[in-house]
Design an enzyme around this catalytic site. Structure first.
Site, PDB file in Angstrom:
ATOM      1  N   ASN A 118      35.962  19.984  15.609  1.00 12.84           N
ATOM      2  CA  ASN A 118      35.685  21.421  15.753  1.00 12.84           C
ATOM      3  C   ASN A 118      34.386  21.675  16.510  1.00 12.84           C
ATOM      4  O   ASN A 118      34.329  22.549  17.379  1.00 12.84           O
ATOM      5  CB  ASN A 118      35.644  22.091  14.382  1.00 12.84           C
ATOM      6  CG  ASN A 118      36.982  21.984  13.664  1.00 12.84           C
ATOM      7  OD1 ASN A 118      37.970  21.572  14.267  1.00 12.84           O
ATOM      8  ND2 ASN A 118      37.006  22.325  12.391  1.00 12.84           N
ATOM      9  N   HIS A 164      40.055  60.646  45.698  1.00 15.27           N
ATOM     10  CA  HIS A 164      41.509  60.873  45.548  1.00 15.27           C
ATOM     11  C   HIS A 164      42.268  60.351  46.772  1.00 15.27           C
ATOM     12  O   HIS A 164      43.348  60.853  47.089  1.00 15.27           O
ATOM     13  CB  HIS A 164      41.838  62.353  45.353  1.00 15.27           C
ATOM     14  CG  HIS A 164      40.991  63.039  44.325  1.00 15.27           C
ATOM     15  ND1 HIS A 164      41.352  63.156  43.003  1.00 15.27           N
ATOM     16  CD2 HIS A 164      39.749  63.594  44.417  1.00 15.27           C
ATOM     17  CE1 HIS A 164      40.402  63.787  42.334  1.00 15.27           C
ATOM     18  NE2 HIS A 164      39.402  64.050  43.169  1.00 15.27           N
ATOM     19  N   SER A 285      56.573  37.600  58.947  1.00 13.81           N
ATOM     20  CA  SER A 285      57.788  37.825  58.172  1.00 13.81           C
ATOM     21  C   SER A 285      58.842  36.851  58.671  1.00 13.81           C
ATOM     22  O   SER A 285      58.895  36.524  59.861  1.00 13.81           O
ATOM     23  CB  SER A 285      58.252  39.266  58.389  1.00 13.81           C
ATOM     24  OG  SER A 285      59.628  39.372  58.108  1.00 13.81           O
ATOM     25  N   LYS A 291      55.900  41.570  62.370  1.00 18.80           N
ATOM     26  CA  LYS A 291      55.040  41.751  61.207  1.00 18.80           C
ATOM     27  C   LYS A 291      53.830  40.826  61.167  1.00 18.80           C
ATOM     28  O   LYS A 291      53.901  39.668  61.524  1.00 18.80           O
ATOM     29  CB  LYS A 291      55.833  41.520  59.913  1.00 18.80           C
ATOM     30  CG  LYS A 291      56.876  42.553  59.594  1.00 18.80           C
ATOM     31  CD  LYS A 291      56.325  43.947  59.337  1.00 18.80           C
ATOM     32  CE  LYS A 291      55.512  44.034  58.072  1.00 18.80           C
ATOM     33  NZ  LYS A 291      56.318  43.854  56.866  1.00 18.80           N
ATOM     34  N   GLU A 298      46.645  40.940  49.257  1.00 15.61           N
ATOM     35  CA  GLU A 298      47.746  41.261  48.325  1.00 15.61           C
ATOM     36  C   GLU A 298      47.776  40.274  47.160  1.00 15.61           C
ATOM     37  O   GLU A 298      47.956  40.652  46.007  1.00 15.61           O
ATOM     38  CB  GLU A 298      49.088  41.208  49.055  1.00 15.61           C
ATOM     39  CG  GLU A 298      49.302  42.353  50.020  1.00 15.61           C
ATOM     40  CD  GLU A 298      50.580  42.164  50.812  1.00 15.61           C
ATOM     41  OE1 GLU A 298      51.517  42.932  50.606  1.00 15.61           O
ATOM     42  OE2 GLU A 298      50.654  41.227  51.642  1.00 15.61           O
TER      43      GLU A 298
HETATM   44  N1  ARG Z   1      42.477  20.154  20.338  1.00 13.14           N
HETATM   45  C1  ARG Z   1      41.776  20.934  19.390  1.00 13.14           C
HETATM   46  C2  ARG Z   1      41.394  22.284  19.985  1.00 13.14           C
HETATM   47  O1  ARG Z   1      41.408  22.418  21.143  1.00 13.14           O
HETATM   48  C3  ARG Z   1      40.543  20.246  18.942  1.00 13.14           C
HETATM   49  C4  ARG Z   1      40.060  20.653  17.608  1.00 13.14           C
HETATM   50  C5  ARG Z   1      41.016  20.209  16.555  1.00 13.14           C
HETATM   51  N2  ARG Z   1      40.513  20.411  15.265  1.00 13.14           N
HETATM   52  C6  ARG Z   1      41.303  20.331  14.186  1.00 13.14           C
HETATM   53  N3  ARG Z   1      40.735  20.545  13.057  1.00 13.14           N
HETATM   54  N4  ARG Z   1      42.569  20.060  14.279  1.00 13.14           N
HETATM   55  O2  ARG Z   1      41.096  23.215  19.285  1.00 13.14           O
END
Ligand code: ARG
Length: 467
Positions: A118, A164, A285, A291, A298
């Site tokens: 995490n 406008h 085109s 064209k 675009e």
């Molecule tokens: N691949 C996961 C993500 O992008 C990484 C973190 C995963 N953490 C877990 N507790 N499963 O979020």
């Protein structure tokens, strides 16, 4: 090395599992197909983490050396395209860690001490975004410079200004170009702010509560070029504000680009014929030989939908999500990558297009002579002679109606004709009825009078260091 207890499912986290993951689940949950692009950040983060662990006695000096050498070898393999990313290992973090363990054994298995995926994914993502901010700031500067060069090239040339999409008041082409300079300057400052706010290290917040091991978050933050560390591990684990802020800044840039693109599409049409977009930036085109299509503006206009979509994806992802990390957050990467890629390519191609853009100054100047565009000047003239503005507005409205009925423009009217609308109008009125007179009278701050535009241009050139 003691027998690994994670073999039930064959996963790095498999100790408590007795069955393997279903193939469908592996396919559904893997992110390696897109997060592999974070590998350099992941390796840098791991090296900093290992060095910190070693400095704090969690890893020996020898173990650190093995980890560093192993990670460098893996990085080289990935650089050379010799590394095989495995879907069953889910993501870039597990792929690299597993390869390290396979390569160096027990020391590799110690790397994940005091961290979680995490905080690992957050640190990788922030380092990636930091680089993207820098790259986009550079591209914004190139685009700002392109506008300034066009403004300088066409200084003194006039065009109709619109509200406008109706002709409103004559303006300097340079003033119109500097309007975009302002937009992209604001975008630049937004990107600078975004970078500043995101540049705090999440590493060491671990899963969400911090770590009981003797880790030093400031050590890794400094090694990785962060300005400091985040303050709260619970916030950090689920925080994606920085990704939303970045993508929202990208959205603003792409919105500005889409407005420019729309103008280029209009201006390059035969109806306007204000600009020639170089052949290099147009296509033909397959059926209509005559064209020449403005595909690049675009496409940029069209791609703004993708960037807006990415922002919506991220916002919706985070809405109502309980603290802290939830697997939903893995869905953050693709929209961010796509927004960054889209904005970067759009900016770089628009800067190139601007360098190759020719304005049809005669046609633009002629366009300022139609549509009674100096009507406001006539009203101002009356105001200066003490006529209340609302009354002046009505007088000039009558004069414009007369022009329309008689196929004339305001400067074409004789003094007798003008006098039917107000006897206050005398000969000096012609000074304000001319297009040049109109433009150059608008010297209020930020206005289109040549003095103001030249000042703004010089200021912009100074900001860009091209004065
Ligand atoms: N691949 C996961 C993500 O992008 C990484 C973190 C995963 N953490 C877990 N507790 N499963 O979020």
């Amino acid at each position: 090395m003691t027998e690994q207890k994670n073999s039930g499912s064959g996963k790095m986290w498999g100790g408590r599992f007795s069955e393997g993951t279903a193939a469908s689940v592996e396919a559904f949950s893997a992110s390696i197909q897109y997060d592999s692009r974070l590998y350099k950040y992941d390796i840098a983060g791991s090296k900093a983490h290992a060095a910190m662990l070693s400095a704090n006695g969690v890893l020996s000096v020898e173990e650190l050396a093995e980890i560093e050498a192993g990670l460098s070898a893996i990085e080289k393999e990935i650089d050379n395209g010799d590394f095989e990313f495995r879907r069953e290992l889910e993501d870039v973090h597990m792929n690299i860690e597993k390869a390290l363990i396979e390569r160096i054994g027990p020391a590799g298995a110690k790397l994940h001490s005091g961290r979680s995926r995490n905080d690992q994914v957050a640190v990788d993502f922030k380092m990636y975004l930091r680089d993207q901010c820098d790259a986009i700031i550079e591209l914004l500067d190139a685009t700002r410079k392109a506008f300034v060069l066009v403004a300088r090239r066409y200084l003194g040339n006039l065009m109709p200004g619109y509200t406008h999409l109706q002709r409103a008041q004559p303006v300097q082409i340079a003033h119109h170009m500097l309007a975009y300079y302002e937009m992209f300057s604001r975008d630049r400052s937004r990107m600078v702010d975004c970078r500043k706010r995101l540049n705090l290290s999440p590493l060491g917040c671990a899963a969400m509560a911090g770590s009981g091991l003797p880790i030093d978050r400031v050590h890794t933050a400094e090694a990785l070029g962060f300005d400091g560390i985040t303050a709260n591990s619970i916030d950090t684990s689920g925080d994606r504000d920085y990704a939303i802020e970045f993508t929202s800044t990208c959205t603003m840039i792409q919105l500005h680009l889409s407005r420019l693109s729309e103008e280029l599409v209009l201006w390059s049409s035969q109806e306007f014929n204000f600009v020639n977009i170089s052949d290099k930036f147009c296509t033909g085109s397959s059926i209509m030989p005559q064209k020449k299509n403005p595909d690049i503006p675009e496409l940029i206009r069209g791609k703004s939908g993708r960037v807006v979509g990415s922002l919506m994806t991220l916002i919706t992802l985070v809405k109502g999500l309980p603290l802290t990390y939830n697997r939903d957050l893995q869905e953050d990467k693709e929209p961010v990558f796509d927004a960054a890629d889209t904005v970067s390519t759009s900016l770089s191609i628009i800067a190139e297009l601007l360098e190759n853009l020719d304005f049809n100054t005669k046609i633009m100047a002629t366009a300022t002579e139609g549509g009674c565009m100096t009507a406001t000047d006539l009203a101002d003239y009356l105001v200066m002679k003490n006529v209340p503005f609302r009354e002046a507005h009505a007088i000039v409205g009558n004069a414009v109606a007369y022009c329309l009925t008689n196929g004339k423009e305001l400067p074409d009217l004789s003094l007798e004709e003008l006098a039917q609308f107000s006897d206050i109008i005398v000969k000096d009125v012609y000074d304000v009825l001319s297009v040049e007179g109109s433009v150059n009278s608008r010297i209020s701050a930020g206005g289109t009078g040549i003095v103001r535009v030249e000042e703004a241009l010089v200021a912009a050139e100074k900001q860009l260091g091209i004065a």
